[in-house]
Design a protein around this motif. Structure first.
Motif, short mmCIF file in Angstrom:
data_model
loop_
_atom_site.label_atom_id
_atom_site.label_comp_id
_atom_site.label_asym_id
_atom_site.label_seq_id
_atom_site.Cartn_x
_atom_site.Cartn_y
_atom_site.Cartn_z
N GLY A 1 40.02 52.19 19.54
CA GLY A 1 40.61 52.18 20.88
C GLY A 1 40.38 50.84 21.55
O GLY A 1 39.49 50.07 21.16
N ALA A 2 41.20 50.56 22.54
CA ALA A 2 41.06 49.32 23.31
C ALA A 2 41.32 49.61 24.78
O ALA A 2 42.29 50.30 25.12
N ILE A 3 40.45 49.09 25.61
CA ILE A 3 40.60 49.20 27.06
C ILE A 3 40.58 47.79 27.64
O ILE A 3 39.71 46.98 27.28
N VAL A 4 41.53 47.51 28.52
CA VAL A 4 41.55 46.24 29.23
C VAL A 4 41.51 46.54 30.72
O VAL A 4 42.41 47.20 31.26
N ASN A 5 40.46 46.09 31.37
CA ASN A 5 40.28 46.26 32.81
C ASN A 5 40.67 44.97 33.53
O ASN A 5 40.32 43.88 33.07
N PHE A 6 41.37 45.12 34.65
CA PHE A 6 41.82 43.93 35.37
C PHE A 6 40.90 43.61 36.55
O PHE A 6 40.69 44.43 37.43
N GLY A 7 40.38 42.39 36.51
CA GLY A 7 39.62 41.85 37.62
C GLY A 7 40.47 40.86 38.39
O GLY A 7 41.67 41.04 38.55
N SER A 8 39.84 39.77 38.82
CA SER A 8 40.55 38.75 39.59
C SER A 8 39.67 37.52 39.69
O SER A 8 38.44 37.61 39.66
N VAL A 9 40.30 36.35 39.80
CA VAL A 9 39.52 35.14 40.02
C VAL A 9 39.13 34.98 41.49
O VAL A 9 38.39 34.05 41.83
N SER A 10 39.60 35.88 42.35
CA SER A 10 39.35 35.71 43.79
C SER A 10 37.88 35.58 44.12
O SER A 10 37.48 34.73 44.93
N TRP A 11 37.04 36.40 43.48
CA TRP A 11 35.61 36.32 43.76
C TRP A 11 34.99 35.10 43.11
O TRP A 11 33.98 34.56 43.59
N MET A 12 35.60 34.62 42.03
CA MET A 12 35.07 33.46 41.33
C MET A 12 35.31 32.17 42.09
O MET A 12 34.51 31.23 42.03
N VAL A 13 36.43 32.12 42.81
CA VAL A 13 36.73 30.92 43.59
C VAL A 13 36.17 31.01 45.01
O VAL A 13 36.31 30.09 45.80
N GLY A 14 35.52 32.13 45.32
CA GLY A 14 34.93 32.29 46.64
C GLY A 14 35.94 32.50 47.73
O GLY A 14 35.78 32.01 48.85
N GLN A 15 37.01 33.25 47.42
CA GLN A 15 38.05 33.47 48.42
C GLN A 15 37.54 34.37 49.54
O GLN A 15 36.87 35.37 49.29
N GLY A 16 37.85 34.02 50.75
CA GLY A 16 37.43 34.81 51.90
C GLY A 16 38.53 35.72 52.39
O GLY A 16 39.62 35.77 51.85
N GLY A 17 38.23 36.49 53.43
CA GLY A 17 39.23 37.32 54.07
C GLY A 17 39.59 38.58 53.34
O GLY A 17 40.59 39.24 53.67
N MET A 18 38.79 38.97 52.35
CA MET A 18 39.07 40.18 51.59
C MET A 18 37.80 40.63 50.85
O MET A 18 37.79 40.82 49.63
N ALA A 19 36.73 40.81 51.62
CA ALA A 19 35.42 41.05 51.02
C ALA A 19 35.37 42.33 50.20
O ALA A 19 34.72 42.37 49.14
N ALA A 20 36.02 43.38 50.65
CA ALA A 20 35.99 44.64 49.89
C ALA A 20 36.74 44.48 48.58
O ALA A 20 36.32 45.00 47.54
N TYR A 21 37.85 43.75 48.60
CA TYR A 21 38.62 43.50 47.39
C TYR A 21 37.81 42.68 46.39
O TYR A 21 37.72 43.04 45.20
N THR A 22 37.22 41.58 46.84
CA THR A 22 36.48 40.74 45.92
C THR A 22 35.23 41.45 45.40
O THR A 22 34.83 41.25 44.25
#
Length: 253
Positions: free
Chosen positions: A140-161
């Motif tokens: 089996g294979a599972i791919v979960n999707f994250g985001s670079v938003s937390w890696m680049v330190g993006q603000g204005g969306m703390a719950a999302y990051t």
């Protein structure tokens, strides 16, 4: 549509969450091109039905099931229906998310819980629902999707990051627990991908200039960039890849 064909994906039962638009819809199309048996869940009926029609016109085996992923019992029922109608899920793509901005001062407890539910919680429970069959099949294979938003330190969306950074911990835990059964679990962190939503809501001339300054590749990233890598990661060509977090962002981070 172009790209490699992976013969081992033909006939595989693939479940994609959030497959009605954006990156998810492109993932559905790319698995359909591999002749996989694709089922996707989404809350947007009209857009999802259009994706199904397009894939079927091209000869794809694609089915849409309506589901609000924040309703975990409904998610479990949808996955049970897939199992009964199509067979055990062999590949799970946990793509669904919602990157709405939310200033910290305005976040309520209810909004926080909602953002976690739509961006993280369903990933765990979708995996929980399919893992017993994968364990029994020893594949089996599972791919979960994250985001670079937390890696680049993006603000204005703390719950999302916060939710998206947690995807990495979830991925590594599941990979460790189910690796002995030959189940692979990986995460993908997309960069700024030019979906219709991103172009309409967030892309500005100033943002485009900044993006081109920061990215190593001087072109806009599109959903196909993510879909092609997702298909590869689910295929036997990536049979040695698990417990990893792959950034696909054109060299932004």
């Amino acid at each position: 549509m172009s790209g490699a064909i992976y013969p081992d994906l033909e006939g595989k039962v693939v479940l994609v969450t959030g497959g009605g638009s954006g990156i998810g819809a492109e993932i559905v199309r790319h698995f359909a091109r591999q002749k996989s048996r694709v089922v996707f869940v989404d809350i947007a009926r009209e857009a999802s039905e259009a994706v199904v029609a397009g894939c079927r016109d091209a000869g794809g085996d694609v089915t849409f099931k309506y589901c609000d992923l924040t309703d975990i019992p409904s998610l479990k029922r949808a996955i049970a229906e897939v199992r009964n109608q199509t067979g055990p899920v062999q590949i799970l793509i946990n793509n669904a998310a919602h990157d709405e901005r939310h200033p910290t001062e305005t976040v309520t407890e209810e909004l926080w819980d909602d953002r976690i539910a739509v961006n993280l919680k369903h990933q765990f429970f979708a995996a929980q629902a399919v893992l017993p069959d994968m364990r029994e099949a020893r594949a089996g294979a599972i791919v979960n999707f994250g985001s670079v938003s937390w890696m680049v330190g993006q603000g204005g969306m703390a719950a999302y990051t916060a939710a998206k950074s947690a995807v990495l911990g979830l991925t590594r835990s599941l990979a460790r627990d189910y690796g002995p059964y030959n189940v692979r679990v990986n995460a993908i962190a997309p960069g700024w991908i030019m979906t219709e939503r991103q172009i309409t809501k967030w892309m500005t001339p100033e943002g485009e200039v900044e993006l081109m300054q920061r990215q190593c590749l001087k072109r806009k990233m599109v959903p196909a960039d993510i879909a092609k890598f997702t298909v590869f990661l689910a295929s036997d060509e990536a049979s040695g890849c698990t417990n990893q977090h792959y950034v696909v962002d054109g060299g932004w981070v």
